[in-house]
Write a protein that holds these residues in place. Structure first.
Motif, PDB file in Angstrom:
ATOM      1  N   SER A  20     -21.135  29.109  32.801  1.00  0.00           N
ATOM      2  CA  SER A  20     -21.446  27.907  31.924  1.00  0.00           C
ATOM      3  C   SER A  20     -22.429  28.764  30.434  1.00  0.00           C
ATOM      4  N   TRP A  21     -23.366  29.205  31.814  1.00  0.00           N
ATOM      5  CA  TRP A  21     -25.088  29.601  31.161  1.00  0.00           C
ATOM      6  C   TRP A  21     -24.239  31.185  29.597  1.00  0.00           C
ATOM      7  N   ASP A  22     -23.615  31.587  30.594  1.00  0.00           N
ATOM      8  CA  ASP A  22     -23.033  33.364  29.319  1.00  0.00           C
ATOM      9  C   ASP A  22     -22.147  31.992  28.435  1.00  0.00           C
ATOM     10  N   GLU A 193     -26.801  20.225  24.759  1.00  0.00           N
ATOM     11  CA  GLU A 193     -25.274  19.651  25.642  1.00  0.00           C
ATOM     12  C   GLU A 193     -24.986  19.964  26.618  1.00  0.00           C
ATOM     13  N   TRP A 194     -25.780  21.360  27.046  1.00  0.00           N
ATOM     14  CA  TRP A 194     -25.406  21.851  28.645  1.00  0.00           C
ATOM     15  C   TRP A 194     -26.329  21.695  29.148  1.00  0.00           C
ATOM     16  N   TRP A 195     -28.076  21.565  28.713  1.00  0.00           N
ATOM     17  CA  TRP A 195     -28.652  20.970  29.126  1.00  0.00           C
ATOM     18  C   TRP A 195     -28.474  19.712  30.418  1.00  0.00           C
ATOM     19  N   GLU A 196     -27.524  18.614  28.966  1.00  0.00           N
ATOM     20  CA  GLU A 196     -27.818  16.918  29.503  1.00  0.00           C
ATOM     21  C   GLU A 196     -26.345  17.472  30.764  1.00  0.00           C
ATOM     22  N   ASP A 201     -26.065  17.102  37.102  1.00  0.00           N
ATOM     23  CA  ASP A 201     -25.690  17.759  38.427  1.00  0.00           C
ATOM     24  C   ASP A 201     -26.866  17.420  39.908  1.00  0.00           C
ATOM     25  N   PRO A 202     -26.317  17.216  41.232  1.00  0.00           N
ATOM     26  CA  PRO A 202     -27.164  16.499  41.849  1.00  0.00           C
ATOM     27  C   PRO A 202     -28.135  17.539  42.140  1.00  0.00           C
ATOM     28  N   PRO A 207     -35.023  20.119  39.543  1.00  0.00           N
ATOM     29  CA  PRO A 207     -34.899  21.239  39.159  1.00  0.00           C
ATOM     30  C   PRO A 207     -35.175  21.095  36.865  1.00  0.00           C
ATOM     31  N   THR A 208     -34.003  19.987  36.254  1.00  0.00           N
ATOM     32  CA  THR A 208     -34.180  20.401  34.996  1.00  0.00           C
ATOM     33  C   THR A 208     -35.299  19.703  34.792  1.00  0.00           C
TER      34      THR A 208
END
Length: 258
Positions: A20-22, A193-196, A201-202, A207-208
């Motif tokens: 997903s990051w890629d 949106e990716w960071w949201e 995520d549990p 860390p985010t």
């Protein structure tokens, strides 16, 4: 592409997060794989197929992933400060003895002390150092020069502006954003949106949150020209040769040879 939130802590799908990051990065840089290919071509050409590599500002380990798939006998040290991206990298490469990750701030004068080796065949980085202003980047290039062995290489693929061509720059930017708008309409995730999703995520939620405490929304760095990078690698880093070995309309890959 939406990444499903993991149902349990142990069920976090690190491969899905890596992919997903890629995809999110490719929304900004559709030629991302091409720069990686050229980067690894030059690694092979100059230091061979079994290099000891420092993946500088490694993020989720995108460079390391491609390095090891192409050169199975390579080894990699990934260094970054981002706790969320490092969590994905460590989860994705868990159990791979060829890979080591180090948490360090590249602005810290002593960051190299945390590395497991004193020298590397290649130091590689992509789309990361534009987070630094030119003064700390000059200092970093001096430190990198001390890590690359004689005959070794440093490569940086990043946004590198040429302010002498404003009309070309504006046309390229407009065209690139038109393509990005089309991809967004087709479902591509952008940075925010990716960071949201990561924040939901549990495992990645904590860390985010820490990551945004460190960096804020986005660091305010600089994007100096190819000529600046090449000159600074020679003058501050002690590289005997330095020039661009790949370029897109907006980005370049600069190589310094010790």
């Amino acid at each position: 592409m939406e990444v499903p939130v993991a149902e349990t802590v142990t069920g976090t799908d690190w491969r899905a997060w890596q992919e997903s990051w890629d995809r999110q990065q490719e929304w900004y840089m559709p030629d991302r794989e091409e720069r990686f290919r050229v980067m690894l071509d030059m690694v092979e050409a100059l230091v061979g197929p079994e290099p000891r590599v420092l993946d500088l500002a490694c993020g989720t380990g995108s460079i390391t992933d491609r390095l090891l798939k192409r050169f199975p006998r390579a080894t990699s040290t990934g260094v970054d400060l981002d706790p969320a991206l490092l969590a994905i990298a460590e989860g994705y490469f868990d159990g791979d003895e060829r890979v080591t990750f180090v948490t360090a701030d590249l602005k810290d004068p002593q960051w190299t002390d945390a590395l497991p080796y004193e020298s590397y065949d290649a130091v590689l980085t992509a789309t990361a150092l534009h987070w630094l202003h030119s003064e700390p980047l000059t200092t970093l290039y001096g430190q990198v020069g001390g890590l690359v062995r004689p005959g070794g290489v440093f490569m940086n693929a990043d946004h590198m502006k040429d302010e002498r061509t404003p009309r070309i720059n504006e046309a390229e930017r407009a065209h690139r954003h038109m393509q990005m708008d089309r991809a967004k309409a087709a479902g591509a995730l952008d940075w925010a949106e990716w960071w949201e999703l990561a924040a939901k995520d549990p495992v990645l939620a904590a860390p985010t949150a820490k990551r945004f405490e460190i960096y804020g929304e986005h660091a305010d760095g600089e994007t100096p020209s190819v000529e600046w990078h090449a000159r600074t690698l020679r003058e501050a880093g002690g590289f005997g040769e330095a020039r661009a070995v790949w370029a897109s309309p907006s980005d370049s890959l600069v190589l310094g040879l010790k």
